[in-house]
Write a protein that holds these residues in place. Structure first.
Motif, PDB file in Angstrom:
ATOM      1  N   HIS A 193       8.602  -0.294 -25.753  1.00 11.61           N
ATOM      2  CA  HIS A 193       7.259   0.222 -25.403  1.00 11.61           C
ATOM      3  C   HIS A 193       6.989   1.524 -26.090  1.00 11.61           C
ATOM      4  N   GLY A 194       7.991   2.328 -26.411  1.00 10.79           N
ATOM      5  CA  GLY A 194       7.629   3.590 -27.273  1.00 10.79           C
ATOM      6  C   GLY A 194       7.034   4.691 -26.779  1.00 10.79           C
ATOM      7  N   ASP A 195       6.709   4.652 -25.547  1.00  9.36           N
ATOM      8  CA  ASP A 195       6.118   5.888 -24.702  1.00  9.36           C
ATOM      9  C   ASP A 195       7.035   6.873 -24.538  1.00  9.36           C
ATOM     10  N   ARG A 196       7.233   8.134 -24.971  1.00  7.84           N
ATOM     11  CA  ARG A 196       8.104   9.122 -24.620  1.00  7.84           C
ATOM     12  C   ARG A 196       7.941   9.742 -23.204  1.00  7.84           C
ATOM     13  N   LEU A 197       6.621   9.538 -22.816  1.00  3.53           N
ATOM     14  CA  LEU A 197       6.476   9.997 -21.387  1.00  3.53           C
ATOM     15  C   LEU A 197       6.948   8.979 -20.480  1.00  3.53           C
ATOM     16  N   VAL A 198       7.313   7.859 -20.761  1.00  3.28           N
ATOM     17  CA  VAL A 198       7.764   6.958 -19.690  1.00  3.28           C
ATOM     18  C   VAL A 198       9.519   7.093 -19.599  1.00  3.28           C
ATOM     19  N   PRO A 199      10.109   7.384 -18.471  1.00  2.37           N
ATOM     20  CA  PRO A 199      11.417   7.278 -18.335  1.00  2.37           C
ATOM     21  C   PRO A 199      12.241   5.919 -18.354  1.00  2.37           C
ATOM     22  N   ARG A 200      13.604   6.050 -18.630  1.00  2.45           N
ATOM     23  CA  ARG A 200      14.099   4.665 -18.877  1.00  2.45           C
ATOM     24  C   ARG A 200      13.989   3.783 -17.592  1.00  2.45           C
ATOM     25  N   GLN A 201      13.861   4.371 -16.456  1.00  2.49           N
ATOM     26  CA  GLN A 201      13.424   3.605 -15.192  1.00  2.49           C
ATOM     27  C   GLN A 201      12.180   4.108 -14.577  1.00  2.49           C
ATOM     28  N   GLN A 202      11.054   3.380 -14.517  1.00  3.15           N
ATOM     29  CA  GLN A 202       9.811   3.746 -13.825  1.00  3.15           C
ATOM     30  C   GLN A 202       9.406   2.518 -13.028  1.00  3.15           C
ATOM     31  N   ARG A 203       9.773   2.332 -11.762  1.00 10.80           N
ATOM     32  CA  ARG A 203       9.251   1.254 -10.844  1.00 10.80           C
ATOM     33  C   ARG A 203       8.068   1.468 -10.071  1.00 10.80           C
ATOM     34  N   PHE A 204       7.066   0.670 -10.174  1.00 13.69           N
ATOM     35  CA  PHE A 204       6.008   0.924  -9.242  1.00 13.69           C
ATOM     36  C   PHE A 204       5.693  -0.216  -8.075  1.00 13.69           C
ATOM     37  N   ALA A 205       4.911   0.404  -7.448  1.00 16.83           N
ATOM     38  CA  ALA A 205       3.950  -0.705  -6.685  1.00 16.83           C
ATOM     39  C   ALA A 205       4.545  -1.293  -5.361  1.00 16.83           C
ATOM     40  N   THR A 206       5.441  -0.680  -4.623  1.00 15.39           N
ATOM     41  CA  THR A 206       5.906  -1.255  -3.371  1.00 15.39           C
ATOM     42  C   THR A 206       4.806  -1.878  -2.349  1.00 15.39           C
ATOM     43  N   TYR A 207       3.579  -0.616  -2.338  1.00 16.27           N
ATOM     44  CA  TYR A 207       2.486  -1.053  -1.502  1.00 16.27           C
ATOM     45  C   TYR A 207       1.923  -2.490  -2.108  1.00 16.27           C
ATOM     46  N   VAL A 208       1.624  -2.685  -3.168  1.00 14.66           N
ATOM     47  CA  VAL A 208       0.828  -3.737  -3.528  1.00 14.66           C
ATOM     48  C   VAL A 208       1.708  -5.144  -3.449  1.00 14.66           C
ATOM     49  N   ARG A 209       3.032  -4.757  -3.807  1.00 17.13           N
ATOM     50  CA  ARG A 209       4.001  -5.904  -3.620  1.00 17.13           C
ATOM     51  C   ARG A 209       4.020  -6.428  -1.972  1.00 17.13           C
ATOM     52  N   GLY A 210       3.800  -5.540  -1.043  1.00 19.61           N
ATOM     53  CA  GLY A 210       3.995  -5.840   0.365  1.00 19.61           C
ATOM     54  C   GLY A 210       2.732  -6.665   0.594  1.00 19.61           C
ATOM     55  N   LEU A 211       1.422  -6.185   0.027  1.00 23.40           N
ATOM     56  CA  LEU A 211       0.089  -6.665   0.261  1.00 23.40           C
ATOM     57  C   LEU A 211       0.246  -8.230  -0.383  1.00 23.40           C
ATOM     58  N   MET A 212       0.887  -8.453  -1.425  1.00 25.10           N
ATOM     59  CA  MET A 212       0.693  -9.755  -2.127  1.00 25.10           C
ATOM     60  C   MET A 212       1.821 -10.751  -1.218  1.00 25.10           C
ATOM     61  N   GLN A 213       2.936 -10.277  -0.743  1.00 26.98           N
ATOM     62  CA  GLN A 213       3.647 -11.125   0.090  1.00 26.98           C
ATOM     63  C   GLN A 213       3.137 -11.461   1.317  1.00 26.98           C
ATOM     64  N   GLY A 214       2.306 -10.086   2.020  1.00 27.32           N
ATOM     65  CA  GLY A 214       1.489 -10.816   3.233  1.00 27.32           C
ATOM     66  C   GLY A 214       0.345 -11.737   3.171  1.00 27.32           C
ATOM     67  N   LEU A 215      -0.141 -11.488   2.062  1.00 30.11           N
ATOM     68  CA  LEU A 215      -1.289 -12.389   1.538  1.00 30.11           C
ATOM     69  C   LEU A 215      -1.171 -13.805   0.969  1.00 30.11           C
ATOM     70  N   ALA A 216       0.401 -14.006   0.567  1.00 31.42           N
ATOM     71  CA  ALA A 216       0.569 -15.096  -0.054  1.00 31.42           C
ATOM     72  C   ALA A 216       0.232 -15.229  -1.403  1.00 31.42           C
TER      73      ALA A 216
END
Length: 337
Positions: A187-210
């Motif tokens: 990706h080449g973005d120097r502002l993004v670290p080697r690990q940057q994991r997002f969206a626990t909340y939306v993943r939960g919504l997606m699971q609940g809403l199938a």
């Protein structure tokens, strides 16, 4: 539960919007805890937003105007970079207000003062199209509550309802540090670290809403000129509502999520647009033979769900990453269909 406060918006005098046929009420819900994000230790390399000082250093001289660089006028820590999001959403808010006649409030799950805004009927009753931006780092533990899932399920029982989910990228999910480094250089973005994991909340919504989707990776899109994103690969015959009518491309961002479909049932969800990948930079996803990633998806109404569910990354609605008439046409389609 605490009372829902006035939302963060460029129009601080937002009042409840009466429903008028043909004039949709649009709201934005940001799934982060502002204090949890702003309070991350800058000494931690991974899973945090950049400080404003880091943004200024990497993007120099773009943010050297005193309104950004003067610590007496603008915060220079992580909170400063969070405030950039609010500045960058204003053009989208203004555009939607011009189209619909309604101001667009921005709700935060937990705001600067620690006030919590749950996603419930107090937000949803005043909304026809809801954008949920999944910008919470997983390490902050923003879990979707069962009552929030039920409130969204009731919201989607309305024929006029539209839910736009935007879980952000998932960079560095592998435990292999060498793989993380390959992803970083892709990706080449120097502002993004080697690990940057997002969206626990939306993943939960997606699971609940199938919603059978998982956000994966942070892929660099192909370009046709400097930072001008390559056109989308669209599936027009599946776009029965015309979400992509008049749309050829979105805006360029260095690391966009692949919305992987996790069901084999083709009628449940439609991939309406895929984005070509910059294959000049290696990545495990392209090494597996992929040349495009899923960019825009639609779940048509089904069963008791009368409303539409869409998936599109939050960067599509941010002026930080540019825009043109094609993008504005997409915005118009989302809030008028």
């Amino acid at each position: 539960m605490s009372e829902v406060r006035t939302a963060r918006t460029y129009n601080q005098n937002h009042v409840p919007r009466e429903y008028t046929p043909g004039r949709r009420r649009v709201s934005i819900y940001v799934s982060w805890s502002y204090p949890a994000e702003a309070g991350r230790n800058p000494a931690e390399l991974d899973n945090r937003f950049s400080t404003m000082t880091e943004v200024r250093r990497v993007a120099w001289p773009a943010y050297e105007d005193p309104k950004w660089s003067d610590p007496l006028q603008f915060q220079q820590g992580i909170a400063g970079s969070l405030e950039l999001f609010f500045w960058a959403w204003v053009p989208f808010q203004q555009f939607v207000e011009e189209v619909t006649g309604h101001p667009v409030p921005v709700y935060q799950r937990i705001d600067q003062a620690g006030f919590r805004t749950p996603l419930d009927e107090r937000v949803l009753a005043d909304t026809d199209t809801l954008f949920v931006f999944g910008l919470d780092h997983m390490v902050t533990g923003q879990e979707a509550r069962p009552e929030e899932v039920e409130a969204l399920r009731a919201f989607l029982g309305r024929e006029d309802a539209c839910l736009v989910l935007g879980p952000h990228h998932d960079v560095g999910a592998s435990d292999d540090l060498a793989v993380r480094d390959v992803e970083y250089h892709h990706h080449g973005d120097r502002l993004v670290p080697r690990q940057q994991r997002f969206a626990t909340y939306v993943r939960g919504l997606m699971q609940g809403l199938a919603v059978p989707v998982e956000n994966r990776y942070g892929l660099r899109p192909a370009v046709r000129a400097k930072n001008e994103i390559a056109p989308l690969s669209t599936v027009r015959d599946l776009d029965a509502k015309g979400w992509l009518e008049g749309v050829t491309n979105f805006n360029f961002h260095m690391h966009l999520p692949h919305y992987a479909v996790t069901t084999d049932e083709p009628e449940v969800i439609h991939v309406l647009a895929r984005q070509p990948i910059d294959t000049s930079r290696p990545h495990p996803f392209t090494e597996a033979g992929n040349t495009e990633f899923n960019m825009f998806l639609w779940m048509p109404p089904s069963g008791e769900r009368a409303g539409d569910v869409l998936l599109a990354d939050s960067t599509i609605f941010s002026s930080l990453f540019g825009g043109d008439e094609s993008l504005r046409r997409f915005w118009r389609n989302l809030v008028t269909r």
